[in-house]
Enzyme design. Sequence first.
Site, short mmCIF file in Angstrom:
data_model
loop_
_atom_site.label_atom_id
_atom_site.label_comp_id
_atom_site.label_asym_id
_atom_site.label_seq_id
_atom_site.Cartn_x
_atom_site.Cartn_y
_atom_site.Cartn_z
N LYS A 68 0.84 -1.20 0.00
CA LYS A 68 0.00 0.00 0.00
C LYS A 68 0.88 1.25 0.00
O LYS A 68 1.96 1.26 0.63
CB LYS A 68 -0.89 -0.03 1.25
CG LYS A 68 -1.95 1.06 1.29
CD LYS A 68 -2.89 0.83 2.48
CE LYS A 68 -3.96 1.89 2.59
NZ LYS A 68 -4.90 1.63 3.71
N SER A 143 -9.57 1.35 2.60
CA SER A 143 -8.70 2.08 1.72
C SER A 143 -7.58 1.24 1.12
O SER A 143 -6.87 1.72 0.23
CB SER A 143 -8.09 3.26 2.49
OG SER A 143 -7.33 2.79 3.60
N SER A 167 -9.88 -0.86 7.00
CA SER A 167 -9.35 -0.76 5.63
C SER A 167 -8.63 -1.97 5.09
O SER A 167 -8.28 -2.00 3.91
CB SER A 167 -8.43 0.45 5.53
OG SER A 167 -9.20 1.59 5.30
N1 GLN Z 1 -13.28 3.47 5.98
C1 GLN Z 1 -12.73 3.97 7.21
C2 GLN Z 1 -12.50 5.45 7.12
O1 GLN Z 1 -12.69 6.00 6.06
C3 GLN Z 1 -11.51 3.20 7.59
C4 GLN Z 1 -10.27 3.70 7.01
C5 GLN Z 1 -9.05 2.91 7.37
O2 GLN Z 1 -9.15 1.88 8.04
N2 GLN Z 1 -7.90 3.42 6.95
O3 GLN Z 1 -12.14 6.05 8.08
#
Ligand code: GLN
Length: 479
Positions: A68, A143, A167
Site C-alpha cells: 500500500k 482504503s 481498511s
Molecule cells: N473506511 C474507514 C475510514 O474512512 C476506515 C479507514 C481505514 O481503516 N484506513 O475512516
Amino acid sequence: MKSFRHLTMHEARCLQAAGDLSIRTLHKEMALAAHSDNATLGAFTHFIEEGPSPGGTHPLRNFSAAIKANIAGKGWPTHCGSRLLQNYRSPFDSTVVARLRAAGSRFMGITTMDEFGMGSSCEHTTFSQVVNPWDHGRTAGGSSGGSAAAVASGLAWFGLGSDTGGSVRLPAHFCGVVGLKPTWGRISRNGLVAFASSLDTIGILGRDVQDVHEVFQTLAGRDDLDATTLVEPVDRSPLKTSENLQGLRLGVPEELKSMDLDPDVRHDFQESIKRLEYLGAVSVPLTLGNILDAVPAYTVLNCAEAASNLHRFDGSLYGSRVDAESYLGSLEKTRTEGFGAEVKRRLLLGAHVLSGGYQQRYYLRACATRETIIGDFRKLFTRMDVLALPTAPTTAFALGSRLENPLGMHLTDVLTVPASLAGLPALTVPTAVNDFGLPLSLQLVGPACSERLLVESALVFEKQVCFRDVKEAPWHRQP
Ligand code: GLN
C-alpha cells in the site's frame, strides 16, 4: 498444472520442493500478467523492479508482495494516494519492508489507496481507480483496495495494507481474500504514514489463512524503532492443526437480528454460524450494547488525530510545495491544492472537535465512549473466546454510488470499527459467493494478542467452506 493464479504460497513451495515448478519462474509470469492486467484493474500505481536479497530459506523467499502506498520503502513513491505527495520518494525502509527484504521477499508494486487511508472504496485518490476483480463495475473496497484487488486477481502473492477502522478487512471482504488486522502494536508502524495513530495498524491480505499467518509471523514483534510495539513475545510455535473447533465459545450478537444487513450477508452469516457449530463451536448469544455505537466515536477520533498528524504536510518537508509570498500563503496553497475533498472534510472536522469550546462536547466524549467499549469487550471476553460478525452490512457496492454520501460511506464501517477502537485483532475469511457473483465473508474478533487463536480457528473453518474451489473466482476466469 495449476497456474500461479490458483496457488497459495504454501502450495507453490510444496510443488517447488517436489521439483514441479520454480517460484522464480512464477514470479516472472506473475509480473507480466500484473503489467498487462493492471490497465483494467488499476490495483498498482507503480511497479517495483528489484531483485530479492540473496540467500536464505525463509518461507516468503521469492514471493512478491503488493504494498500500500502509505508504507515506506527506500526510493519508492510513498504517495498515500495524495496529489500532495505524488512526487515524494521515501528515504528509508519501513520496518515491515525491511523485515520482508530480510526474508528474501520480492515486491510487485505500490498499490492504489484512498488518500491517507480515508475512505472505503479507493475512490478518494489522485491515482487510478481500482475495480473489483469479481465485477468491474464495483469497488474493491478501501482504503487498501489496491492490495486486495492485486491479491484476489493473482497479481501478488500477498499484500500489505493499513487498517485504521476496517481498511484491510473491508477490501478483503469485497475481493474474496483473507484479511488480518492485528492487535494494535503487534506490528511496527515505523514507516507507516500516520493517519490516526491510536487506531492505525499494518494489516495483511492473502489468498488463504496459512499464507496470512506466515506473513504475520515475519512482521510481528517488538521493534526498537516503534516504542508502541508490544513487548509480549509472539508465539512462534508451529500451528496446531485440528479438524474441529470443539469447545470454542463463539459470541453471536443478538443485535444483528435487527440490524440493516443485506439479505445475502445475513443469510451467509447464519450459515457460517451453523458451520462453526457443526465443527464443535458453542454459540453464546450476547448483546454488544455500546460496542455498536462505535462509528460516531470513531469519526470524532480519527478526524481529531488526522488533523494533528497531517499538520506536517505544509510543503516545507514533504511532497510538492506551491510557492507564495509568505510561509502561511504557501502553506495554504499547498494544502488547498494538495489535499482532496475527503481529507479536507476530516481535517476541518478534526480541528473543530479539538477546538477550545467543543473539546468537551466531542473529543473527550468520544474518548469516554472508547473507554466504555474497551471495558465492554473485556467483560464479554469472559463469556466468549471469539466474537463472530459479518465484515460489512453489504457486498461490494457500485463504483460512484456512495461518493456523494459521505455518511453512507462511513456506515460501511459499522462492523469493523469496534475492534479498531479497542485495539483488538480481527480476521476476515471469505465464505461464499452470492447470486451476483460477489464474495461474502466472516469476521472473527479476539482478545488482545489472540492472533494465534483467530488463525487456528479460521484454518478449521476455511477447510470446511472450501472458498477457493468456487468456480467463478476471478483467477479462474483469467486466461
Ligand atoms: N473506511 C474507514 C475510514 O474512512 C476506515 C479507514 C481505514 O481503516 N484506513 O475512516
